[in-house]
Motif scaffolding. Sequence first.
Motif, short mmCIF file in Angstrom:
data_model
loop_
_atom_site.label_atom_id
_atom_site.label_comp_id
_atom_site.label_asym_id
_atom_site.label_seq_id
_atom_site.Cartn_x
_atom_site.Cartn_y
_atom_site.Cartn_z
N GLN A 10 0.81 -1.21 0.00
CA GLN A 10 0.00 0.00 0.00
C GLN A 10 0.85 1.27 0.00
O GLN A 10 0.52 2.23 -0.68
CB GLN A 10 -0.94 0.02 1.20
CG GLN A 10 -2.07 -0.97 1.10
CD GLN A 10 -2.94 -0.94 2.34
OE1 GLN A 10 -2.52 -0.47 3.39
NE2 GLN A 10 -4.15 -1.46 2.21
N ALA A 11 1.94 1.27 0.74
CA ALA A 11 2.79 2.46 0.81
C ALA A 11 3.40 2.75 -0.56
O ALA A 11 3.45 3.91 -0.99
CB ALA A 11 3.88 2.28 1.85
N LYS A 16 3.54 6.00 -5.46
CA LYS A 16 3.52 6.05 -6.92
C LYS A 16 2.35 6.91 -7.40
O LYS A 16 2.50 7.71 -8.32
CB LYS A 16 3.41 4.63 -7.49
CG LYS A 16 3.57 4.57 -8.98
CD LYS A 16 3.63 3.14 -9.46
CE LYS A 16 3.81 3.08 -10.96
NZ LYS A 16 3.89 1.72 -11.45
N PHE A 17 1.20 6.75 -6.78
CA PHE A 17 0.04 7.58 -7.13
C PHE A 17 0.34 9.05 -6.90
O PHE A 17 0.02 9.89 -7.73
CB PHE A 17 -1.18 7.15 -6.30
CG PHE A 17 -2.35 8.07 -6.48
CD1 PHE A 17 -3.15 7.98 -7.60
CD2 PHE A 17 -2.64 9.04 -5.52
CE1 PHE A 17 -4.23 8.82 -7.77
CE2 PHE A 17 -3.71 9.89 -5.68
CZ PHE A 17 -4.51 9.78 -6.80
N GLN A 18 0.98 9.36 -5.76
CA GLN A 18 1.30 10.75 -5.44
C GLN A 18 2.26 11.33 -6.47
O GLN A 18 2.07 12.48 -6.92
CB GLN A 18 1.92 10.83 -4.04
CG GLN A 18 2.16 12.24 -3.56
CD GLN A 18 0.88 13.00 -3.34
OE1 GLN A 18 -0.14 12.43 -2.99
NE2 GLN A 18 0.93 14.29 -3.54
N GLU A 21 0.36 11.91 -9.70
CA GLU A 21 -0.56 13.03 -9.52
C GLU A 21 0.18 14.36 -9.59
O GLU A 21 -0.28 15.32 -10.23
CB GLU A 21 -1.28 12.89 -8.17
CG GLU A 21 -2.37 13.89 -7.94
CD GLU A 21 -3.61 13.61 -8.79
OE1 GLU A 21 -4.40 14.53 -8.97
OE2 GLU A 21 -3.77 12.48 -9.26
N GLU A 22 1.35 14.44 -8.95
CA GLU A 22 2.14 15.67 -9.00
C GLU A 22 2.63 15.95 -10.42
O GLU A 22 2.62 17.11 -10.87
CB GLU A 22 3.33 15.57 -8.05
CG GLU A 22 2.95 15.66 -6.59
CD GLU A 22 4.14 15.44 -5.67
OE1 GLU A 22 5.28 15.32 -6.16
OE2 GLU A 22 3.92 15.39 -4.45
N HIS A 23 3.06 14.92 -11.12
CA HIS A 23 3.51 15.09 -12.50
C HIS A 23 2.37 15.58 -13.39
O HIS A 23 2.55 16.48 -14.21
CB HIS A 23 4.08 13.77 -13.04
CG HIS A 23 4.49 13.84 -14.47
ND1 HIS A 23 5.59 14.54 -14.89
CD2 HIS A 23 3.94 13.31 -15.58
CE1 HIS A 23 5.69 14.44 -16.21
NE2 HIS A 23 4.70 13.70 -16.64
#
Length: 81
Positions: A10-11, A16-18, A21-23
């Motif tokens: 999960q971490a 990876k999602f974060q 999302e930032e990109h």
Amino acid sequence: MNEQLYFNDQAHIAEKFQLIEEHLTDTSKMAVLKIRNWKLVEHLPETSLRYQKHMHQTLFNVVPNEFILCEVGYYFSPLNN
């Protein structure tokens, strides 16, 4: 006593999602700035043509659906409906 341990990912997934999302946010902001700049120089003939050419080369690229589906591995994984 043969308990199988599963790795909790999960971490890693959240990180990876974060990052993605930032990109995506940064890329969207850059696209908006490019469009605003284009609107500002629209009344200048030389600059407008050069900038319009640049915009078409960078922002308005057409990508076929098959290419995207192939890149994400759609054709290589079994379908579960």
